[in-house]
Design a protein around this motif. Structure first.
Motif, PDB file in Angstrom:
ATOM      1  N   VAL A 270      38.788  10.311  27.413  1.00  0.00           N
ATOM      2  CA  VAL A 270      38.484  11.431  28.301  1.00  0.00           C
ATOM      3  C   VAL A 270      38.204  10.927  29.716  1.00  0.00           C
ATOM      4  O   VAL A 270      38.617  11.544  30.703  1.00  0.00           O
ATOM      5  CB  VAL A 270      37.283  12.240  27.762  1.00  0.00           C
ATOM      6  N   VAL A 279      38.690  19.785  28.741  1.00  0.00           N
ATOM      7  CA  VAL A 279      38.851  19.513  27.311  1.00  0.00           C
ATOM      8  C   VAL A 279      38.185  20.651  26.543  1.00  0.00           C
ATOM      9  O   VAL A 279      37.040  21.007  26.818  1.00  0.00           O
ATOM     10  CB  VAL A 279      38.219  18.169  26.906  1.00  0.00           C
ATOM     11  N   ASP A 281      37.289  21.640  22.687  1.00  0.00           N
ATOM     12  CA  ASP A 281      37.212  21.112  21.313  1.00  0.00           C
ATOM     13  C   ASP A 281      36.836  22.243  20.362  1.00  0.00           C
ATOM     14  O   ASP A 281      35.678  22.651  20.294  1.00  0.00           O
ATOM     15  CB  ASP A 281      36.188  19.976  21.256  1.00  0.00           C
ATOM     16  N   VAL A 290      36.304  15.269  19.680  1.00  0.00           N
ATOM     17  CA  VAL A 290      36.129  14.502  20.910  1.00  0.00           C
ATOM     18  C   VAL A 290      34.746  13.861  20.910  1.00  0.00           C
ATOM     19  O   VAL A 290      33.727  14.543  20.739  1.00  0.00           O
ATOM     20  CB  VAL A 290      36.287  15.421  22.144  1.00  0.00           C
ATOM     21  N   VAL A 293      31.218  15.471  22.437  1.00  0.00           N
ATOM     22  CA  VAL A 293      31.208  16.938  22.553  1.00  0.00           C
ATOM     23  C   VAL A 293      29.907  17.495  21.980  1.00  0.00           C
ATOM     24  O   VAL A 293      29.307  16.912  21.069  1.00  0.00           O
ATOM     25  CB  VAL A 293      32.425  17.538  21.821  1.00  0.00           C
ATOM     26  N   GLN A 305      35.508  18.317  32.266  1.00  0.00           N
ATOM     27  CA  GLN A 305      34.564  19.219  31.614  1.00  0.00           C
ATOM     28  C   GLN A 305      34.990  19.362  30.148  1.00  0.00           C
ATOM     29  O   GLN A 305      36.152  19.637  29.864  1.00  0.00           O
ATOM     30  CB  GLN A 305      34.584  20.590  32.276  1.00  0.00           C
ATOM     31  N   VAL A 306      34.034  19.194  29.245  1.00  0.00           N
ATOM     32  CA  VAL A 306      34.327  19.243  27.812  1.00  0.00           C
ATOM     33  C   VAL A 306      33.580  20.419  27.202  1.00  0.00           C
ATOM     34  O   VAL A 306      32.342  20.441  27.171  1.00  0.00           O
ATOM     35  CB  VAL A 306      33.932  17.927  27.128  1.00  0.00           C
ATOM     36  N   TRP A 307      34.341  21.404  26.720  1.00  0.00           N
ATOM     37  CA  TRP A 307      33.790  22.641  26.138  1.00  0.00           C
ATOM     38  C   TRP A 307      33.756  22.498  24.632  1.00  0.00           C
ATOM     39  O   TRP A 307      34.782  22.269  23.994  1.00  0.00           O
ATOM     40  CB  TRP A 307      34.676  23.802  26.544  1.00  0.00           C
TER      41      TRP A 307
END
Length: 373
Positions: A270, A279, A281, A290, A293, A305-307
């Protein structure tokens, strides 16, 4: 015989187990249907709509019901209110709450689990995992498009050309294919990967490019992917790394039923993504695909940005409830004989999804989890 439709009380749950347009299907089978007040409110369904469809509104519907319909598992308090010999139909993930299964066993309830419906052709109309995955797959693509601060489609204007977004989808089951289809409809260039060899053709049928890695296939029973060894997982991450790095949006949807989600993407992968990348997930509830996360939150890893998805289907409660209700009514129809609830465990569908009955745990894997060897 009476059916009770409960109002969901678990945090974040906005769906309802029965919608007004299907009440008539159950009354035609010979049931009286009672709905707890406000059961459909968060799915934008009023009590009056249920009454107009032929149902009653009863705050104590649960206590007198022969059959209780729910989305999430009943709470321990609700289980104690069940009448002797009552039957329940809901999602029932035993690994998350083995104590609840023990409670259902101890009160003598017959409990059917929607996620245990066998994946066979005859049971397709009852497959709630697939119907809810369809909703979640659509939702996660829309979330990715909303979070990404650029266009998904190609735009050619007098001021110049704006190239389309590059989207990578990992996992091409029902949710993944719907995410692919939605991202394609929004105009993105989509690449996708799944460990099952049959998925490549399905990916291409959605207008996406299938990512093919030089790795052995991992297809298990029922069309689900099998768990992989750590050595294979490491090699897979290495081969996927350049595709992830090139993506503007990454959507991950891979899951193995009843198990922790496989980690497909490391934090380092990432961190190699471009500034502004997104991203999404979908598997965050079961551990996440991920690394790093957090379910129900947006975290920053590197420049991305990882949701983390949490109960994603419930974020679209109207269509999710209608699809789930169709699944439930199909299952209830199968277990109804001459206007009475009479589930025949000689039927492979009912046998496969029955968890408890007459004071014992029928489902073998659940019994081993709750009671041991």
């Amino acid at each position: 015989m009476r059916i009770a439709v409960v109002r969901e009380t678990r945090e974040g749950e906005a769906r309802v187990a029965l919608v007004p347009e299907l009440v008539g299907r159950l009354t035609a089978l010979g049931y009286d249907v009672d709905v707890e007040p406000g059961a459909g409110r968060r799915a934008l369904i009023s009590d009056d709509e249920y009454v107009d469809a032929g149902a009653g509104i009863d705050p104590d519907a649960l206590a007198g019901a022969d059959l209780v319909l729910a989305v999430q598992p009943l709470t321990a308090e609700q289980v104690r209110r069940l009448r002797d010999g009552a039957t329940t139909v809901s999602f029932l993930p035993a690994a998350q709450d083995p104590g609840l299964v023990a409670d259902l066993r101890d009160v003598g309830a017959t409990a059917f689990s929607m996620e245990l419906v066998p994946r066979i052709s005859r049971a397709q109309g009852m497959d709630a995992l697939s119907s809810q995955a369809l909703v979640a797959g659509y939702r996660c693509a829309v979330v990715a498009a909303g979070m990404l601060r650029r266009f998904f489609p190609l735009n050619m204007t007098a001021a110049g050309t704006v190239p389309p977004a590059e989207v990578v989808v990992l996992g091409a089951g029902v949710a993944g294919l719907q995410a692919i289809a939605t991202a394609r409809r929004l105009g993105a260039v989509v690449r996708a990967y799944d460990v099952r060899p049959a998925a490549a053709e399905e990916i291409r049928s959605m207008g996406a490019q299938a990512i093919e890695l030089d790795l052995p296939a991992l297809e298990g029973a029922g069309g689900y992917a099998r768990e992989m060894t750590e050595e294979r997982a490491t090699r897979q991450r290495q081969l996927l790394a350049p595709y992830v790095a090139a993506a503007d949006a990454l959507i991950t949807t891979a899951a193995v039923p009843g198990r922790t989600a496989p980690v497909l993407v490391s934090a380092a992968m990432v961190e190699a993504m471009r500034p502004g990348s997104v991203v999404v997930d979908l598997a965050a509830d079961s551990g996440g695909n991920v690394e790093g996360v957090v379910a129900g939150e947006v975290v920053r890893i590197g420049n991305a940005q990882v949701w983390g998805g949490r109960n994603v289907a419930a974020q679209m409660p109207g269509p999710a409830s209608r699809l789930y209700a169709q699944n439930v009514v199909a299952l209830v129809t199968l277990m109804t004989v001459d206007g009475a609830l009479a589930p025949d465990l000689g039927d492979e569908i009912l046998a496969g999804c029955c968890v408890t009955r007459e004071g014992r745990i029928e489902h073998e894997a659940t019994r081993l989890l709750v009671e041991g060897a």
